[in-house]
Design a protein around this motif. Sequence first.
Motif, PDB file in Angstrom:
ATOM      1  N   SER A 170       0.852  -1.184   0.000  1.00 33.00           N
ATOM      2  CA  SER A 170       0.000   0.000   0.000  1.00 33.00           C
ATOM      3  C   SER A 170       0.889   1.236   0.000  1.00 33.00           C
ATOM      4  CB  SER A 170      -0.900   0.010   1.240  1.00 33.00           C
ATOM      5  OG  SER A 170      -1.656   1.193   1.322  1.00 33.00           O
ATOM      6  N   GLY A 171       0.560   2.205  -0.864  1.00 33.65           N
ATOM      7  CA  GLY A 171       1.289   3.461  -0.850  1.00 33.65           C
ATOM      8  C   GLY A 171       2.535   3.500  -1.694  1.00 33.65           C
ATOM      9  N   GLY A 172       2.526   2.780  -2.808  1.00 33.97           N
ATOM     10  CA  GLY A 172       3.713   2.717  -3.653  1.00 33.97           C
ATOM     11  C   GLY A 172       4.044   3.983  -4.414  1.00 33.97           C
ATOM     12  N   TYR A 173       3.090   4.902  -4.558  1.00 37.30           N
ATOM     13  CA  TYR A 173       3.370   6.178  -5.231  1.00 37.30           C
ATOM     14  C   TYR A 173       4.124   7.070  -4.246  1.00 37.30           C
ATOM     15  CZ  TYR A 173      -0.081   5.240  -8.997  1.00 37.30           C
ATOM     16  OH  TYR A 173      -0.786   4.726 -10.071  1.00 37.30           O
ATOM     17  N   ALA A 174       5.391   6.797  -4.062  1.00 34.47           N
ATOM     18  CA  ALA A 174       6.178   7.456  -3.030  1.00 34.47           C
ATOM     19  C   ALA A 174       7.657   7.362  -3.365  1.00 34.47           C
ATOM     20  CB  ALA A 174       5.908   6.811  -1.661  1.00 34.47           C
ATOM     21  N   THR A 175       8.449   8.152  -2.647  1.00 28.44           N
ATOM     22  CA  THR A 175       9.894   8.063  -2.823  1.00 28.44           C
ATOM     23  C   THR A 175      10.500   6.999  -1.925  1.00 28.44           C
ATOM     24  OG1 THR A 175      10.175   9.843  -1.207  1.00 28.44           O
ATOM     25  CG2 THR A 175      10.145  10.465  -3.535  1.00 28.44           C
ATOM     26  N   GLN A 176       9.794   6.664  -0.841  1.00 30.94           N
ATOM     27  CA  GLN A 176      10.287   5.645   0.088  1.00 30.94           C
ATOM     28  C   GLN A 176       9.096   5.020   0.807  1.00 30.94           C
ATOM     29  OE1 GLN A 176      12.489   6.659   3.852  1.00 30.94           O
ATOM     30  NE2 GLN A 176      14.240   5.774   2.744  1.00 30.94           N
ATOM     31  N   VAL A 177       9.155   3.699   1.040  1.00 29.30           N
ATOM     32  CA  VAL A 177       8.070   2.996   1.725  1.00 29.30           C
ATOM     33  C   VAL A 177       8.643   1.982   2.704  1.00 29.30           C
ATOM     34  CG1 VAL A 177       6.332   3.253  -0.095  1.00 29.30           C
ATOM     35  CG2 VAL A 177       7.914   1.306  -0.165  1.00 29.30           C
ATOM     36  N   THR A 178       7.945   1.789   3.808  1.00 32.75           N
ATOM     37  CA  THR A 178       8.228   0.692   4.725  1.00 32.75           C
ATOM     38  C   THR A 178       7.091  -0.306   4.600  1.00 32.75           C
ATOM     39  OG1 THR A 178       9.518   2.036   6.269  1.00 32.75           O
ATOM     40  CG2 THR A 178       8.519   0.026   7.143  1.00 32.75           C
ATOM     41  N   VAL A 179       7.434  -1.567   4.281  1.00 30.30           N
ATOM     42  CA  VAL A 179       6.424  -2.563   3.915  1.00 30.30           C
ATOM     43  C   VAL A 179       6.771  -3.910   4.529  1.00 30.30           C
ATOM     44  CG1 VAL A 179       5.910  -1.395   1.725  1.00 30.30           C
ATOM     45  CG2 VAL A 179       7.662  -3.183   1.783  1.00 30.30           C
ATOM     46  N   PRO A 180       5.792  -4.845   4.581  1.00 31.24           N
ATOM     47  CA  PRO A 180       6.092  -6.186   5.087  1.00 31.24           C
ATOM     48  C   PRO A 180       7.136  -6.894   4.224  1.00 31.24           C
ATOM     49  CG  PRO A 180       3.723  -5.792   5.064  1.00 31.24           C
ATOM     50  CD  PRO A 180       4.345  -4.659   4.317  1.00 31.24           C
ATOM     51  N   ALA A 181       8.101  -7.516   4.864  1.00 29.41           N
ATOM     52  CA  ALA A 181       9.159  -8.218   4.130  1.00 29.41           C
ATOM     53  C   ALA A 181       8.622  -9.404   3.350  1.00 29.41           C
ATOM     54  CB  ALA A 181      10.238  -8.676   5.108  1.00 29.41           C
ATOM     55  N   LYS A 182       7.474  -9.968   3.777  1.00 31.13           N
ATOM     56  CA  LYS A 182       6.912 -11.117   3.078  1.00 31.13           C
ATOM     57  C   LYS A 182       6.435 -10.774   1.680  1.00 31.13           C
ATOM     58  CE  LYS A 182       2.232 -10.488   4.932  1.00 31.13           C
ATOM     59  NZ  LYS A 182       1.648 -10.099   3.631  1.00 31.13           N
ATOM     60  N   ASP A 183       6.322  -9.483   1.370  1.00 32.95           N
ATOM     61  CA  ASP A 183       5.869  -9.038   0.051  1.00 32.95           C
ATOM     62  C   ASP A 183       7.000  -8.490  -0.810  1.00 32.95           C
ATOM     63  OD1 ASP A 183       3.149  -9.621   0.637  1.00 32.95           O
ATOM     64  OD2 ASP A 183       3.004  -7.758   1.777  1.00 32.95           O
TER      65      ASP A 183
END
Length: 312
Positions: A96-109
Amino acid sequence: MALRWIAPQFGGPEVLTLVETDVRPPDAGEVTIDVRAAGVNPADYKSISAAHGTDRELPLAIGYEVAGVLSALGPDTEIASGGGAAGDAVVAFRISGGYATQVTVPAKDVFAKPEALDFPAAANLLLAGTTAAEALHVTGVRAGETILVHGASGAVGISVLQQARLMGVNVVGTASERNFDLLRRAGAQAIAYGPGLVDRVRAAAPEGIAAIIDTVGTDEATDSVGKLLPDAGRAVTIAPSDRSRAAGITAIAGALPQSAAYRDSVRGRLLDLAGEGKLVVPVARTFPLTEALAALELVRGGHPGGKVALIP
């Protein structure tokens, strides 16, 4: 600080706002990615529509898939494909929120990026690719069979053609004549949609059609099922309507639990195929991240000529 597109209210792309935001450091089981490209898909603008329900918390983040470089990993954390270290090139989907310069996301994805794909192509592989894989799975397609793909020149259609060819499946695909060469390069027989479609399909596949995959949701596509298939159970659509439901055509969608589970299960396999050069992602155009609205309008117009990516 990072830049991120958000929807402070429900609506079309016009409600999106570019904001500065802090990106929190990753906890255990999470990673932070410096985004190099974000895939642009119809699902993105549909996700902020009130038609998807207004019980969701605002503001809404937008963007399901990215490619980039790991900048941090949470404690004792590995990415889905194993290992991972700061500086590694990766692909992330479904986030969620990929239209960004940086994201924190679940490692499983998050998976290692295939070297065969550049960042814009890698950021556009998995949403369309997993949808195509599920469509082939649900219809039970087998080697030697011939299938009909409506809207074969679109992103999902092109992935269906490539994956079907790897399975030994023959494909007849509908498209406008300007896209016939694209279909032929992907190994399909190309036919035009419009009046006389069913007769053209029968001429192209005298052995008969075993299954139908509909990526467009037109009345013509829906009605072809009853004329070409003895069993509507071997037809699937990603654009359901009252007409398709009445015809008994199976609908798939990433929001459905069974669809999400299957699509998640095939991400690694599709990335391996791309790494071997067996799945190609045609990218038509890239836009700066700041021009996300223009990119979405191009995709929403329905004829981008390939995939579209945002470049921070």
